[in-house]
Each structure stands twice: as C-alpha cells, then as structure tokens.
Design a protein around this motif. Structure first.
Motif, PDB file in Angstrom:
ATOM      1  N   ASN A  59       0.812  -1.216   0.000  1.00 21.54           N
ATOM      2  CA  ASN A  59       0.000   0.000   0.000  1.00 21.54           C
ATOM      3  C   ASN A  59       0.850   1.272   0.000  1.00 21.54           C
ATOM      4  O   ASN A  59       0.361   2.360  -0.282  1.00 21.54           O
ATOM      5  CB  ASN A  59      -0.940   0.014   1.212  1.00 21.54           C
ATOM      6  N   THR A  60       2.139   1.155   0.330  1.00 26.14           N
ATOM      7  CA  THR A  60       3.025   2.320   0.309  1.00 26.14           C
ATOM      8  C   THR A  60       3.876   2.352  -0.961  1.00 26.14           C
ATOM      9  O   THR A  60       4.686   3.249  -1.155  1.00 26.14           O
ATOM     10  CB  THR A  60       3.973   2.311   1.521  1.00 26.14           C
ATOM     11  N   HIS A  61       3.667   1.358  -1.810  1.00 28.18           N
ATOM     12  CA  HIS A  61       4.571   1.135  -2.932  1.00 28.18           C
ATOM     13  C   HIS A  61       4.651   2.288  -3.915  1.00 28.18           C
ATOM     14  O   HIS A  61       5.706   2.565  -4.489  1.00 28.18           O
ATOM     15  CB  HIS A  61       4.137  -0.137  -3.658  1.00 28.18           C
ATOM     16  N   ASP A  62       3.554   2.992  -4.166  1.00 26.37           N
ATOM     17  CA  ASP A  62       3.531   4.031  -5.190  1.00 26.37           C
ATOM     18  C   ASP A  62       4.015   5.386  -4.707  1.00 26.37           C
ATOM     19  O   ASP A  62       4.051   6.340  -5.477  1.00 26.37           O
ATOM     20  CB  ASP A  62       2.112   4.179  -5.757  1.00 26.37           C
ATOM     21  N   ASN A  63       4.361   5.496  -3.438  1.00 26.98           N
ATOM     22  CA  ASN A  63       4.835   6.765  -2.912  1.00 26.98           C
ATOM     23  C   ASN A  63       6.251   7.025  -3.433  1.00 26.98           C
ATOM     24  O   ASN A  63       7.089   6.139  -3.421  1.00 26.98           O
ATOM     25  CB  ASN A  63       4.822   6.732  -1.382  1.00 26.98           C
ATOM     26  N   ASN A  64       6.517   8.226  -3.895  1.00 27.10           N
ATOM     27  CA  ASN A  64       7.821   8.535  -4.475  1.00 27.10           C
ATOM     28  C   ASN A  64       8.920   8.770  -3.447  1.00 27.10           C
ATOM     29  O   ASN A  64      10.072   8.898  -3.807  1.00 27.10           O
ATOM     30  CB  ASN A  64       7.719   9.774  -5.381  1.00 27.10           C
ATOM     31  N   SER A  65       8.553   8.869  -2.180  1.00 26.45           N
ATOM     32  CA  SER A  65       9.544   9.102  -1.146  1.00 26.45           C
ATOM     33  C   SER A  65      10.499   7.919  -1.049  1.00 26.45           C
ATOM     34  O   SER A  65      10.082   6.768  -0.978  1.00 26.45           O
ATOM     35  CB  SER A  65       8.855   9.322   0.211  1.00 26.45           C
ATOM     36  N   LEU A  66      11.801   8.195  -1.025  1.00 19.42           N
ATOM     37  CA  LEU A  66      12.785   7.127  -0.889  1.00 19.42           C
ATOM     38  C   LEU A  66      12.625   6.410   0.440  1.00 19.42           C
ATOM     39  O   LEU A  66      12.837   5.197   0.534  1.00 19.42           O
ATOM     40  CB  LEU A  66      14.207   7.705  -1.001  1.00 19.42           C
ATOM     41  N   ALA A  67      12.251   7.160   1.487  1.00 20.79           N
ATOM     42  CA  ALA A  67      12.062   6.542   2.800  1.00 20.79           C
ATOM     43  C   ALA A  67      10.937   5.515   2.753  1.00 20.79           C
ATOM     44  O   ALA A  67      11.038   4.427   3.311  1.00 20.79           O
ATOM     45  CB  ALA A  67      11.762   7.617   3.847  1.00 20.79           C
ATOM     46  N   VAL A  68       9.854   5.876   2.066  1.00 24.26           N
ATOM     47  CA  VAL A  68       8.717   4.953   1.975  1.00 24.26           C
ATOM     48  C   VAL A  68       9.061   3.772   1.076  1.00 24.26           C
ATOM     49  O   VAL A  68       8.679   2.630   1.357  1.00 24.26           O
ATOM     50  CB  VAL A  68       7.461   5.690   1.465  1.00 24.26           C
ATOM     51  N   ARG A  69       9.780   4.009  -0.005  1.00 29.10           N
ATOM     52  CA  ARG A  69      10.177   2.915  -0.880  1.00 29.10           C
ATOM     53  C   ARG A  69      11.119   1.954  -0.151  1.00 29.10           C
ATOM     54  O   ARG A  69      11.057   0.735  -0.340  1.00 29.10           O
ATOM     55  CB  ARG A  69      10.849   3.459  -2.141  1.00 29.10           C
ATOM     56  N   ALA A  70      11.996   2.491   0.685  1.00 25.80           N
ATOM     57  CA  ALA A  70      12.889   1.640   1.468  1.00 25.80           C
ATOM     58  C   ALA A  70      12.083   0.795   2.444  1.00 25.80           C
ATOM     59  O   ALA A  70      12.366  -0.387   2.652  1.00 25.80           O
ATOM     60  CB  ALA A  70      13.904   2.492   2.228  1.00 25.80           C
ATOM     61  N   ARG A  71      11.059   1.404   3.032  1.00 24.15           N
ATOM     62  CA  ARG A  71      10.202   0.661   3.950  1.00 24.15           C
ATOM     63  C   ARG A  71       9.513  -0.479   3.211  1.00 24.15           C
ATOM     64  O   ARG A  71       9.393  -1.587   3.726  1.00 24.15           O
ATOM     65  CB  ARG A  71       9.159   1.603   4.547  1.00 24.15           C
ATOM     66  N   TYR A  72       9.059  -0.210   1.989  1.00 24.11           N
ATOM     67  CA  TYR A  72       8.410  -1.244   1.176  1.00 24.11           C
ATOM     68  C   TYR A  72       9.355  -2.417   0.943  1.00 24.11           C
ATOM     69  O   TYR A  72       8.987  -3.583   1.128  1.00 24.11           O
ATOM     70  CB  TYR A  72       7.969  -0.646  -0.159  1.00 24.11           C
ATOM     71  N   VAL A  73      10.583  -2.128   0.534  1.00 18.90           N
ATOM     72  CA  VAL A  73      11.550  -3.189   0.236  1.00 18.90           C
ATOM     73  C   VAL A  73      11.829  -4.025   1.477  1.00 18.90           C
ATOM     74  O   VAL A  73      11.826  -5.260   1.436  1.00 18.90           O
ATOM     75  CB  VAL A  73      12.863  -2.587  -0.313  1.00 18.90           C
ATOM     76  N   ILE A  74      12.066  -3.338   2.607  1.00 13.70           N
ATOM     77  CA  ILE A  74      12.420  -4.047   3.838  1.00 13.70           C
ATOM     78  C   ILE A  74      11.264  -4.908   4.336  1.00 13.70           C
ATOM     79  O   ILE A  74      11.444  -6.089   4.668  1.00 13.70           O
ATOM     80  CB  ILE A  74      12.856  -3.049   4.927  1.00 13.70           C
ATOM     81  N   GLU A  75      10.069  -4.335   4.396  1.00 12.71           N
ATOM     82  CA  GLU A  75       8.932  -5.080   4.945  1.00 12.71           C
ATOM     83  C   GLU A  75       8.472  -6.195   3.997  1.00 12.71           C
ATOM     84  O   GLU A  75       8.180  -7.308   4.429  1.00 12.71           O
ATOM     85  CB  GLU A  75       7.786  -4.124   5.262  1.00 12.71           C
ATOM     86  N   MET A  76       8.377  -5.891   2.701  1.00  8.06           N
ATOM     87  CA  MET A  76       7.934  -6.891   1.740  1.00  8.06           C
ATOM     88  C   MET A  76       8.952  -8.020   1.636  1.00  8.06           C
ATOM     89  O   MET A  76       8.604  -9.207   1.682  1.00  8.06           O
ATOM     90  CB  MET A  76       7.720  -6.255   0.369  1.00  8.06           C
TER      91      MET A  76
END
Length: 296
Positions: free
Chosen positions: A87-104
């Motif tokens: 659900n955070t995947h489309d956010n352009n923020s690098l912090a959010v994208r990093a969270r996506y990679v780590i959690e997924m």
C-alpha cells in the motif's frame, strides 16, 4: 487463504491495526530510515504506535513475532505485513520505498523459509508468489535479498540519505569485503568532489580507493579480425535490421517493464527512458526529413 495484495483507498485504515491475530509479545524490529518519522509511543508487549502520515519507520516482522503462533496465524501476520508494504509502494519518497523493500522482502523470506505457502493451498513458493500478484519469481527473490541489503546499509549509516535499491545492493556488496569505515570513505570521496552517490559514481570512487579492481580493457584485435564485416550488398537489408531492432525495443518498453525498472532505481530508469525518448524522436525526425526529400 488466497493472498491478494491491493493498494488501500484514502479511507482505508492500517491492516496491521485491524488484525485479529494474537497480540505480539516480542519487541518489534524498527529500522531507522533517514527522512522517515519515528514512532513515539508503544503499547503493551512493545508494539510501536505508528504515525498516520504514511512515512513511518519500517517494522519488518521478526522471527520472535512469529514464534508461538500457529502456521495459519503466521501466514496471516506476514500477508498483512506484505499488504501494508504494498500500500506504500507508489509513494515517491525514498524513505517509503525503502520501507516497502524491507517489509515486503522480510515477509517473503519468512514465508519461503517456513514453507508457509502451504497454508495458502499451494505446493511451492513460486506458486504462492504468482497467486499473491506481487511480481514474477525473480522480483520476489530480489526483494528478499535487497531487504537485507537495504537494512544493512541503513543501519551502517553509510549514506546520510535513504539509499535506493541499486545503491543498497552495491554498498552491501562492498560491506561484504570491506570495513564500514572503508565504504564510508567511498561516499566521502564523492561528497568532497561534489558528486552524487549514483551507482556509477560509487563504482568509480571505490575503484579509485582500490576497494574494487579496475576493469581490464579488452586487448584490441589485430590483423584481419580487426576489420568489420562488409555491409550487405542490398541496402534494404539494413532497413530490415533497423526495423527488427526497433520492434524488439518497442516490445521491451511495456508499461510494466518501465514500472519495474523505476521500482529498482527510479533515477537511473528515468534517465534511460529520457534518452530512449530522445533517440526515438531523432529517428522519427530523420525518417520524416527523408520522406520530405523524396516527395520533393
């Protein structure tokens, strides 16, 4: 249970908050990502209360979170973590994208290692990945590897800013062979030279500091082998070759392929797509100019 990872609507609330699985009694793992907000409070059992702005620190599910739960509840917990990451995947923020990679990636690793895909009614991890609609098999394994790389680079504080996946993978490979201070020196060299820490610049700096070997140049061919093959006698053949190459490029530039490339490295993908667009526009101009000349 058939996993369906969908993006939330603005009115949707956190899946984690809605879970009916037993409350966690273990300490939640939190990775401190630069630029992301940090939870301020905790509830009983050590579960962190996350801010609602969508840029909270990642909290990948740990082994301790899963131990003691039934296999069905383990899978449910991990699928909720995967859905939250998606659900955070489309956010352009690098912090959010990093969270996506780590959690997924962490959730996928647990499901694979614990063979929890069986609880979803499939026999293999690959079948589970396909049913979960989170991408092809290669991307699933990539996320598992990159989650660990991203976590290691962030925890080591190699960069002041959140790394993208490509940076994390390259820096993690350096950390496999060198001390953190040596790897930090690579970034410092770029900062001193006023350069951005792109992967190409990181490689050049690492080479200059002799952390990676200098690429050997292939020896020039001599004699007859140095000469290129003569062009075909029929000039129309060249146009057929050009058309075939363009058809291959067009087939490769699907929306999904472009989106996948942006997920891995948004900056590099954007630059490459811009160059492809310029080249395509140049080809079109050249063809149109030639058509006008023939018409005259």
């Amino acid at each position: 249970m058939s996993p369906k990872l969908v993006r939330s609507t603005p009115a949707a609330t956190s899946l984690i908050a809605q879970t009916s699985a037993p409350p966690l009694q273990a300490k939640v793992e939190t990775i401190g990502i630069p630029g992301a907000s940090t939870p301020q409070d905790t509830v009983a059992g050590g579960t962190a209360l996350q801010p609602a702005n969508g840029t909270e620190q990642p909290q990948p599910v740990s082994d301790a979170d899963l131990d003691g739960l039934s296999k069905a509840d383990q899978l449910k917990r991990l699928e909720e973590a995967m859905a939250s990451a998606q659900n955070t995947h489309d956010n352009n923020s690098l912090a959010v994208r990093a969270r996506y990679v780590i959690e997924m990636g962490t959730a996928l690793r647990h499901i694979n290692q614990r063979a929890l895909y069986v609880e979803a009614g499939v026999k293999t991890f690959e079948e589970y990945v396909a049913a979960a609609e989170i991408g092809v098999r290669s991307r699933a394994y990539q996320l598992m590897d990159n989650a660990q790389a991203m976590t290691r680079v962030i925890v080591s504080k190699i960069l002041d800013k959140t790394p993208n996946e490509s940076q994390a993978v390259f820096l993690n490979a350096l950390l496999d062979k060198h001390e953190p201070d040596d790897v930090k020196a690579v970034v410092q060299l770029l900062e001193d030279e006023g350069k951005k820490p792109t992967v190409s610049n990181l490689k050049a700096a690492a080479t200059e500091l002799k952390l990676i070997p200098k690429a050997e140049k292939k020896p020039a061919l001599r004699g007859k082998a140095e000469k290129s093959e003569p062009a075909p006698a029929d000039p129309v053949h060249n146009l057929r070759v050009a058309l075939k190459g363009l058809q291959g490029a067009y087939s490769a530039l699907t929306p999904s392929a472009q989106a996948a490339a942006r997920q891995v490295d948004q900056q590099a993908a954007g630059e490459l797509l811009a160059d492809i667009g310029k080249l395509a526009a140049g080809i079109l101009r050249r063809v149109e100019q030639n058509a006008e000349t023939v018409a005259e």
